[in-house]
Design a protein around this motif. Structure first.
Motif, PDB file in Angstrom:
ATOM      1  N   ARG A   1       5.760  15.802   2.209  1.00 12.93           N
ATOM      2  CA  ARG A   1       5.000  16.709   3.079  1.00 12.93           C
ATOM      3  C   ARG A   1       3.588  16.166   3.323  1.00 12.93           C
ATOM      4  N   GLU A   2       2.910  15.736   2.266  1.00 14.31           N
ATOM      5  CA  GLU A   2       1.535  15.260   2.396  1.00 14.31           C
ATOM      6  C   GLU A   2       1.437  13.983   3.225  1.00 14.31           C
ATOM      7  N   LEU A   3       2.420  13.101   3.082  1.00 15.14           N
ATOM      8  CA  LEU A   3       2.388  11.833   3.816  1.00 15.14           C
ATOM      9  C   LEU A   3       3.102  11.924   5.160  1.00 15.14           C
ATOM     10  N   SER A   4       3.707  13.073   5.438  1.00 18.08           N
ATOM     11  CA  SER A   4       4.470  13.275   6.678  1.00 18.08           C
ATOM     12  C   SER A   4       5.558  12.215   6.848  1.00 18.08           C
ATOM     13  N   ILE A   5       6.315  12.019   5.769  1.00 22.63           N
ATOM     14  CA  ILE A   5       7.439  11.082   5.800  1.00 22.63           C
ATOM     15  C   ILE A   5       8.663  11.803   5.248  1.00 22.63           C
ATOM     16  N   PRO A   6       9.870  11.320   5.577  1.00 20.66           N
ATOM     17  CA  PRO A   6      11.080  11.967   5.050  1.00 20.66           C
ATOM     18  C   PRO A   6      11.172  11.853   3.530  1.00 20.66           C
ATOM     19  N   LEU A   7      11.798  12.835   2.916  1.00 19.50           N
ATOM     20  CA  LEU A   7      11.996  12.840   1.478  1.00 19.50           C
ATOM     21  C   LEU A   7      12.745  11.587   1.017  1.00 19.50           C
ATOM     22  N   GLY A   8      13.729  11.166   1.790  1.00 21.27           N
ATOM     23  CA  GLY A   8      14.490   9.960   1.449  1.00 21.27           C
ATOM     24  C   GLY A   8      13.615   8.716   1.401  1.00 21.27           C
ATOM     25  N   THR A   9      12.600   8.666   2.242  1.00 21.02           N
ATOM     26  CA  THR A   9      11.671   7.530   2.248  1.00 21.02           C
ATOM     27  C   THR A   9      10.860   7.510   0.960  1.00 21.02           C
ATOM     28  N   VAL A  10      10.422   8.678   0.517  1.00 15.28           N
ATOM     29  CA  VAL A  10       9.679   8.767  -0.745  1.00 15.28           C
ATOM     30  C   VAL A  10      10.548   8.241  -1.884  1.00 15.28           C
ATOM     31  N   LYS A  11      11.787   8.734  -1.943  1.00 18.63           N
ATOM     32  CA  LYS A  11      12.690   8.319  -3.018  1.00 18.63           C
ATOM     33  C   LYS A  11      13.007   6.828  -2.941  1.00 18.63           C
ATOM     34  N   GLY A  12      13.196   6.346  -1.725  1.00 22.42           N
ATOM     35  CA  GLY A  12      13.476   4.923  -1.540  1.00 22.42           C
ATOM     36  C   GLY A  12      12.319   4.052  -2.000  1.00 22.42           C
ATOM     37  N   ARG A  13      11.103   4.458  -1.653  1.00 21.21           N
ATOM     38  CA  ARG A  13       9.926   3.687  -2.080  1.00 21.21           C
ATOM     39  C   ARG A  13       9.799   3.678  -3.596  1.00 21.21           C
ATOM     40  N   LEU A  14      10.056   4.808  -4.221  1.00 19.61           N
ATOM     41  CA  LEU A  14       9.978   4.857  -5.679  1.00 19.61           C
ATOM     42  C   LEU A  14      11.043   3.973  -6.325  1.00 19.61           C
ATOM     43  N   ARG A  15      12.248   3.966  -5.744  1.00 13.14           N
ATOM     44  CA  ARG A  15      13.305   3.085  -6.270  1.00 13.14           C
ATOM     45  C   ARG A  15      12.892   1.626  -6.161  1.00 13.14           C
ATOM     46  N   LEU A  16      12.319   1.250  -5.009  1.00 17.47           N
ATOM     47  CA  LEU A  16      11.858  -0.128  -4.819  1.00 17.47           C
ATOM     48  C   LEU A  16      10.786  -0.487  -5.842  1.00 17.47           C
TER      49      LEU A  16
ATOM     50  N   VAL B   1       3.609   5.886  -5.743  1.00 16.16           N
ATOM     51  CA  VAL B   1       3.566   5.826  -7.210  1.00 16.16           C
ATOM     52  C   VAL B   1       2.363   6.608  -7.726  1.00 16.16           C
ATOM     53  N   GLN B   2       1.219   6.398  -7.113  1.00 11.32           N
ATOM     54  CA  GLN B   2      -0.010   7.086  -7.521  1.00 11.32           C
ATOM     55  C   GLN B   2       0.172   8.598  -7.449  1.00 11.32           C
ATOM     56  N   MET B   3       0.714   9.065  -6.329  1.00 11.51           N
ATOM     57  CA  MET B   3       0.879  10.510  -6.139  1.00 11.51           C
ATOM     58  C   MET B   3       1.909  11.094  -7.109  1.00 11.51           C
ATOM     59  N   CYS B   4       2.994  10.369  -7.337  1.00  7.84           N
ATOM     60  CA  CYS B   4       4.085  10.878  -8.171  1.00  7.84           C
ATOM     61  C   CYS B   4       3.733  10.839  -9.659  1.00  7.84           C
ATOM     62  N   TYR B   5       3.362   9.676 -10.151  1.00  3.45           N
ATOM     63  CA  TYR B   5       3.198   9.509 -11.587  1.00  3.45           C
ATOM     64  C   TYR B   5       1.796   9.814 -12.092  1.00  3.45           C
ATOM     65  N   PHE B   6       0.791   9.633 -11.259  1.00  4.76           N
ATOM     66  CA  PHE B   6      -0.570   9.891 -11.705  1.00  4.76           C
ATOM     67  C   PHE B   6      -1.130  11.176 -11.105  1.00  4.76           C
ATOM     68  N   GLY B   7      -0.595  11.585  -9.946  1.00  9.60           N
ATOM     69  CA  GLY B   7      -1.039  12.815  -9.308  1.00  9.60           C
ATOM     70  C   GLY B   7      -0.139  13.994  -9.627  1.00  9.60           C
ATOM     71  N   ASP B   8       0.957  13.731 -10.360  1.00  6.60           N
ATOM     72  CA  ASP B   8       1.885  14.778 -10.800  1.00  6.60           C
ATOM     73  C   ASP B   8       2.401  15.631  -9.639  1.00  6.60           C
TER      74      ASP B   8
ATOM     75  N   ARG C   1       0.816  -1.215   0.000  1.00 10.55           N
ATOM     76  CA  ARG C   1       0.000   0.000   0.000  1.00 10.55           C
ATOM     77  C   ARG C   1       0.851   1.267   0.000  1.00 10.55           C
ATOM     78  N   GLU C   2       1.901   1.319   0.836  1.00  9.89           N
ATOM     79  CA  GLU C   2       2.727   2.525   0.945  1.00  9.89           C
ATOM     80  C   GLU C   2       3.420   2.839  -0.377  1.00  9.89           C
ATOM     81  N   GLN C   3       3.913   1.808  -1.045  1.00  9.79           N
ATOM     82  CA  GLN C   3       4.601   2.009  -2.319  1.00  9.79           C
ATOM     83  C   GLN C   3       3.608   2.414  -3.407  1.00  9.79           C
ATOM     84  N   ALA C   4       2.461   1.769  -3.429  1.00 11.04           N
ATOM     85  CA  ALA C   4       1.436   2.098  -4.423  1.00 11.04           C
ATOM     86  C   ALA C   4       0.979   3.550  -4.262  1.00 11.04           C
ATOM     87  N   GLN C   5       0.855   3.982  -3.024  1.00  8.86           N
ATOM     88  CA  GLN C   5       0.415   5.348  -2.746  1.00  8.86           C
ATOM     89  C   GLN C   5       1.418   6.368  -3.294  1.00  8.86           C
TER      90      GLN C   5
END
Length: 175
Positions: free
Chosen positions: A146-161, A131-138, A125-129
């Motif tokens: 900021r929206e998910l209240s998680i570190p920027l590195g976590t966002v990038k890490g999830r996208l890499r995964l 992806v949805q926000m980045c590629y489909f939510g632009d 779910r976290e990874q899908a969310q």
């Protein structure tokens, strides 16, 4: 803060009269012609108006935030200009063969799309969310963090995964 809290037009007018000319000068120093610089400065200030509620004075000064918006707009403008130049040069090249995909290519593409769709549904779910926000939510990586209240590195890490998983899923399907 008044612009973000209550869309105070007087406060925005003060911001605009102060930053508008400075942004135009900033763009001119970066090599833009007058008209482009003026247009981009106005576009930046429109974004300031629209996104004022997102401004956090605890993270940066208003000037830093406004210039970050301006810099991002300039980068987008450069990308668009580069893209349109590539399109123009491609359209000037002589066409030697039909560029429409063959039936085999269309079938392979639809099969790949189906594999991709299945792989996306299998994501945590976290990874899908993300992806949805980045590629489909632009949304940018920073906005997602900021929206998910998680570190920027976590966002990038999830996208890499996610990209790794999707690449492996597509490679498996191709064999």
């Amino acid at each position: 803060m008044a612009v973000g809290r209550s869309q105070d037009r007087t406060a925005f007018a003060a911001l605009f009269s102060y930053f508008g000319p400075r942004l135009k000068t900033y763009f001119r120093r970066l090599g833009m012609v007058d008209e482009e610089a003026e247009e981009l400065a106005q576009e930046a200030m429109i974004l300031v108006w629209r996104k004022a509620a997102l401004f956090d004075p605890g993270k940066a000064a208003a000037s830093t935030w406004i210039y970050a918006i301006a810099r991002n707009l300039r980068l987008d403008a450069l990308r668009c200009r580069s893209f349109s130049r590539d399109e123009t040069s491609a359209s000037e090249r002589p066409v030697t063969q039909d560029s429409a995909p063959s039936a085999e290519e269309q079938f392979a593409s639809s099969a790949q799309q189906e594999q991709l769709r299945k792989a996306l549904h299998l994501l945590p779910r976290e990874q899908a969310q993300v992806v949805q926000m980045c590629y489909f939510g632009d949304r940018s990586h920073t906005e997602i963090a900021r929206e998910l209240s998680i570190p920027l590195g976590t966002v990038k890490g999830r996208l890499r995964l996610v990209l790794g998983r999707l690449r492996r899923a597509l490679e498996k399907g191709g064999r």
